[in-house]
Scaffold this active site. Structure first.
Site, mmCIF file in Angstrom:
data_model
loop_
_atom_site.group_PDB
_atom_site.id
_atom_site.type_symbol
_atom_site.label_atom_id
_atom_site.label_comp_id
_atom_site.label_asym_id
_atom_site.label_seq_id
_atom_site.Cartn_x
_atom_site.Cartn_y
_atom_site.Cartn_z
ATOM 1 C CB SER A 193 -1.176 0.017 1.182
ATOM 2 O OG SER A 193 0.025 -0.320 2.809
ATOM 3 C CG HIS A 221 -3.043 -0.894 -2.412
ATOM 4 N ND1 HIS A 221 -3.780 -0.071 -2.633
ATOM 5 C CD2 HIS A 221 -2.993 -1.293 -0.846
ATOM 6 C CE1 HIS A 221 -3.884 0.749 -1.275
ATOM 7 N NE2 HIS A 221 -3.435 -0.136 -0.412
ATOM 8 C CE LYS A 252 -7.403 0.395 0.583
ATOM 9 N NZ LYS A 252 -6.771 -0.224 1.204
#
Ligand code: PLP
Length: 402
Positions: A193, A221, A252
């Site tokens: 991250s 991610h 995300k």
């Protein structure tokens, strides 16, 4: 009360003295590349909304419809008051997306990590974590009370040494008639991250198989960005069937909020029975589940293909345009997270402030999010940024750091 506040003021003073004080910056617009932050229009390179789906019309409409049909709140834990349909359709979509037997959604990625690690591991087991693993993985590991070991970031030799130690420990322990064998769980992110680099998952899978360990991979991610169907790094490496626990967030690239664990049907059944953040927490609101499901749909389709293509173009463009700035990259185009390591906390803050004065928002990331002395500007690129905006960022960064 006075003494209480005085003591807290002293704590805050210490934080401030180390240039580590944080405060909230109010935003009066939707999340996106342009933010109205504290009265200023800023071009943001801060969010993890990699595909620009957080304010997408289709996700908003899905959320609206879910509110209409299922209400704003969710009432209680899913075990207590019944489990709303949007959570089930989301989980079926997640399992299909991840090509696993099953999935379970949580209120956040953080809750998913706590729930999964806590359900699988207890005091007599061993947990092996990458040095840069996310705070939720570290906290989850600590809560289990298991023996905790940390390997140098992405360092396979170090990991193997720890596995050898763990296996010896398991052999020493033997199996008492009433106890199950000691478990060894390796936990890593696929895309890190704060450093934006990628874990060597292929040799890690070989190692864990060789030593009889389990592997949990956090794709927070990576979900939505890698692989032919944008499923994640696991998909891109063809490792789907070989990893015991896949986790991620819906907050995300997916554009909504919530977390998930994907894996076998029995893993899901166990989590429903043991994962405390699932059992003892009110279910996520139906709107979040419905928006996430549409986010997953978009990602797998033509739209997702186009958005990821755009995103990788922007990443390459930025890496090239950044020119003299020392970007912290393990390999070019590894991820849309491009850290610019500044080192000193104070200097990172000053650089972020200088950029902000020019209308660009890039957060300074400091301890405890990253190690002390490794403060950085964390640039995240998204498919929603234009080429001109990326150009502008590179040129301002060069001025500020040059
Ligand atoms: C953001 C993040 C999480 C937590 O997910 P949330 O849904 O935001 O709670 C977990 N792991 C990693 C690596 C993350 O970056």
């Amino acid at each position: 009360m006075l003494e209480f506040d005085q003591e807290l003021a002293r704590d805050l003073e210490v934080i401030k003295h180390q240039a580590l004080l944080r405060r909230l910056s109010r935003v009066d617009s939707a999340q996106g590349t342009c933010l109205r932050m504290e009265g200023c229009e800023l071009l943001s390179f801060a969010s993890n909304d990699y595909l620009g789906l957080a304010a997408d019309a289709a996700l908003k409409e899905a959320a609206r419809q879910a509110v209409q049909e299922y209400g704003a709140g969710s009432g209680a834990s899913r075990l207590l008051c019944g489990s709303l349909a949007p959570h089930h359709t989301l989980e079926e979509a997640l399992a299909a997306f991840k090509q696993t037997q099953a999935a379970l959604s949580f209120g956040s990625g953080w809750a998913a990590a706590l729930g999964a690690i806590g359900s699988l591991i207890s005091r007599n087991d061993v947990l092996i974590l990458d040095r840069l693993a996310h705070a939720c993985l570290v906290d989850a590991a600590r809560l289990t009370g298991a023996k905790l070991r940390v390997f140098a970031h992405n360092d396979l030799a170090d990991l193997e040494a720890l596995l050898q130690w763990a296996v010896a420990r398991r052999a020493d322990q033997g199996v008492e008639s009433h106890a199950r064998p000691m478990r060894i769980l390796i936990v890593t992110e696929s895309v890190f991250s704060m450093d934006g680099d990628v874990a060597p998952l292929v040799p890690m899978v070989e190692l864990k198989d060789r030593y009889g360990a389990w592997l949990m991979v956090d794709e927070a991610h990576a979900t939505g960005l890698y692989g032919p169907r944008r499923c994640g790094v696991i998909e891109s490496l063809g490792l789907g069937g070989r990893i015991e626990v896949q986790m991620g967030t819906l907050g995300k690239a997916v554009g909504a909020a919530g977390g998930y664990i994907a894996g076998s049907r029995l893993l899901r059944d166990l989590l429903v029975n043991r994962a405390r953040p699932f059992i003892f927490s009110t279910a996520p609101v139906p709107a979040a589940a419905a928006a996430a499901q549409i986010g997953l749909d978009l990602i797998q389709g033509e739209r997702g293909a186009r958005l990821t293509r755009l995103l990788w173009e922007r990443v390459a463009q930025f890496e090239e345009a950044a020119g003299r700035i020392p970007l912290h990259r393990s390999s070019p185009g590894a991820s849309p997270i491009v850290p610019v390591i500044v080192g000193d906390e104070q200097r990172a803050l000053a650089a972020a402030a200088a950029l902000r004065a020019e209308g660009i928002y890039v957060p300074a990331i400091r301890y405890p999010t990253v190690q002390r002395g490794k403060a950085r500007l964390r640039v995240t690129l998204t498919a929603a940024h234009t080429a001109a905006e990326v150009e502008r960022l590179a040129s301002e960064l060069t001025k500020v750091l040059g």
